[in-house]
Design an enzyme around this catalytic site. Structure first.
Site, PDB file in Angstrom:
ATOM      1  N   HIS A 255       0.950  -1.155  -0.035  1.00 56.67           N
ATOM      2  CA  HIS A 255       0.062   0.054   0.010  1.00 56.67           C
ATOM      3  C   HIS A 255       0.889   1.352  -0.022  1.00 56.67           C
ATOM      4  O   HIS A 255       1.976   1.225   0.780  1.00 56.67           O
ATOM      5  CB  HIS A 255      -0.935   0.060   1.192  1.00 56.67           C
ATOM      6  CG  HIS A 255      -2.013   0.993   1.069  1.00 56.67           C
ATOM      7  ND1 HIS A 255      -1.854   2.339   1.303  1.00 56.67           N
ATOM      8  CD2 HIS A 255      -3.271   0.693   0.777  1.00 56.67           C
ATOM      9  CE1 HIS A 255      -3.217   2.739   0.980  1.00 56.67           C
ATOM     10  NE2 HIS A 255      -3.877   2.049   0.850  1.00 56.67           N
ATOM     11  N   ASP A 306      -7.649  -5.268   0.105  1.00 59.59           N
ATOM     12  CA  ASP A 306      -8.386  -5.959  -0.969  1.00 59.59           C
ATOM     13  C   ASP A 306      -8.255  -7.537  -0.752  1.00 59.59           C
ATOM     14  O   ASP A 306      -9.133  -8.269  -1.152  1.00 59.59           O
ATOM     15  CB  ASP A 306      -7.642  -5.544  -2.151  1.00 59.59           C
ATOM     16  CG  ASP A 306      -8.069  -4.014  -2.696  1.00 59.59           C
ATOM     17  OD1 ASP A 306      -9.256  -3.743  -2.652  1.00 59.59           O
ATOM     18  OD2 ASP A 306      -7.432  -3.271  -2.790  1.00 59.59           O
TER      19      ASP A 306
END
Length: 369
Positions: A255, A306
């Site tokens: 991320h 996710d």
């Protein structure tokens, strides 16, 4: 800087990500996921504080009363081929709703909040109708369902029957976790659009169109495809080793903001375990845990939101290509909060570009070129 990484584009009181801690209006995401309903989070994002019991009841009632769709939305969805892109359908339906709202160009505080309720209430119904119509089933009218929980409403509209409490609890927690995430690409797109004094629906369409991109919205769908391809926990190591050897991308990891792990992923991991046990089938959870362990060991990467959401949505029986649309239902609350904040203290968002092209040229007449 490439991708505007670490560039501060605006001031906001809605969400913060500091030292790996995600907060909505000052409340840590772990605390909200544990204690808050999605409707409480909506109120928090829109009004800046948690509601009391009367305010929460009023919001739930407003959402329930505005969940029904104009019949023309169903007509529109029946025009599409069943295999048409689901996100494109959602984008068009949201745009079409503009024509059924007589407050479209009213940017006052009160009108913005009334529009927010109408849009938020209808998102779940649109997504469920997309699935039912493309699969040859009649959509369920939200007015026939007695619930004031958007999580329960969505699962009920999708399956056509009252969902199990454990599924509703899990869905509600997912909506809380995905509701807001500071100035991500889709939120920024929405704010840029409404900064021109365009309408709320245009801002929402911009956000949905941005979320549709593979680098933003559908990574969880790609995670599900990966786990489906692996098929069994015994095949995980060979699959990951092959991906690494080929230089392939393993979706659901890393991320740009969280360097020490996504706090939402930790909550979703536990949720995936609970749902696997409820379904009496932990295969998806077991594969995901093993993939996460190997990717951390071999590449030093940690799961993002996710990764485990793909497992959770699979256990909830949500079709894979609707994963991003479910994300959109939740993120609508955050998008609308940012749209309203932009309208409250608006300044046109107009950044500059760093020119890297050729230097000054000399004009030549056409005959001399």
């Amino acid at each position: 800087m490439a991708g505007l990484a670490d560039i501060i584009a605006c001031d906001s009181t809605i969400c913060s990500i500091e030292d790996g801690v995600l907060r909505y209006r000052g409340y840590a995401i772990e605390e909200l996921a544990e204690h808050a309903s999605f409707e409480e989070v909506i109120y928090l994002l829109w009004y800046g504080r948690l509601p009391n019991c009367h305010e929460l009841k009023a919001l739930k009632q407003d959402l329930a009363e505005n969940a029904a769709l104009p019949p023309r939305i169903y007509d529109l969805l029946r025009m599409y081929a069943p295999w048409g892109n689901a996100m494109a359908k959602l984008r068009t339906c949201l745009s079409f709703l503009t024509h059924f709202d007589d407050e479209v160009m009213d940017h006052s505080f009160a009108a913005d909040h009334r529009k927010a309720v109408r849009i938020m209430a209808r998102m779940a119904a649109i997504v469920a109708a997309i699935e039912r119509i493309r699969s040859g089933r009649e959509p369920v009218d939200p007015a026939t369902i007695r619930t004031q929980s958007l999580a329960e409403l969505f699962l009920w509209l999708l399956a056509g029957e009252k969902p199990e409490p454990v599924a509703v609890k899990a869905m509600d927690k997912c909506l809380v976790l995905h509701a807001e995430h500071e100035l991500n690409a889709s939120t920024f797109a929405a704010r840029v659009t409404v900064s021109t004094m365009s309408d709320t629906y245009s801002g929402m369409v911009s956000a949905i169109g941005t979320l549709k991109g593979a680098l933003h919205g559908n990574a969880n769908e790609q995670v599900a495809l990966m786990l489906e391809e692996i098929g069994d926990v015994d095949r995980v190591e060979a699959y990951i080793d092959g991906k690494i050897a080929d230089g392939g991308l393993i979706m659901g990891f890393g991320h740009r903001v969280y360097k020490n792990g996504d706090p939402r992923a930790r909550v979703l991991k536990e949720l995936a375990r609970e749902l696997g046990e409820w379904r009496q089938d932990t295969r998806w959870y077991d594969m995901a845990v093993k993939v996460a362990g190997l990717v951390r060991e071999k590449k030093g990467l940690l799961p993002n939101v996710d990764f485990y959401s793909a497992v959770v949505y699979t256990y909830l029986g949500i079709p894979r290509d609707l994963f991003t649309l479910v994300f959109a239902i939740s993120r609508t609350s955050g998008w609308l909060a940012h749209i309203m904040e932009q309208h409250e203290n608006n300044r046109l968002i107009r950044p500059r570009a760093n020119y890297t092209g050729k230097g000054a040229g000399t004009w030549l007449p056409l005959a001399d070129r």
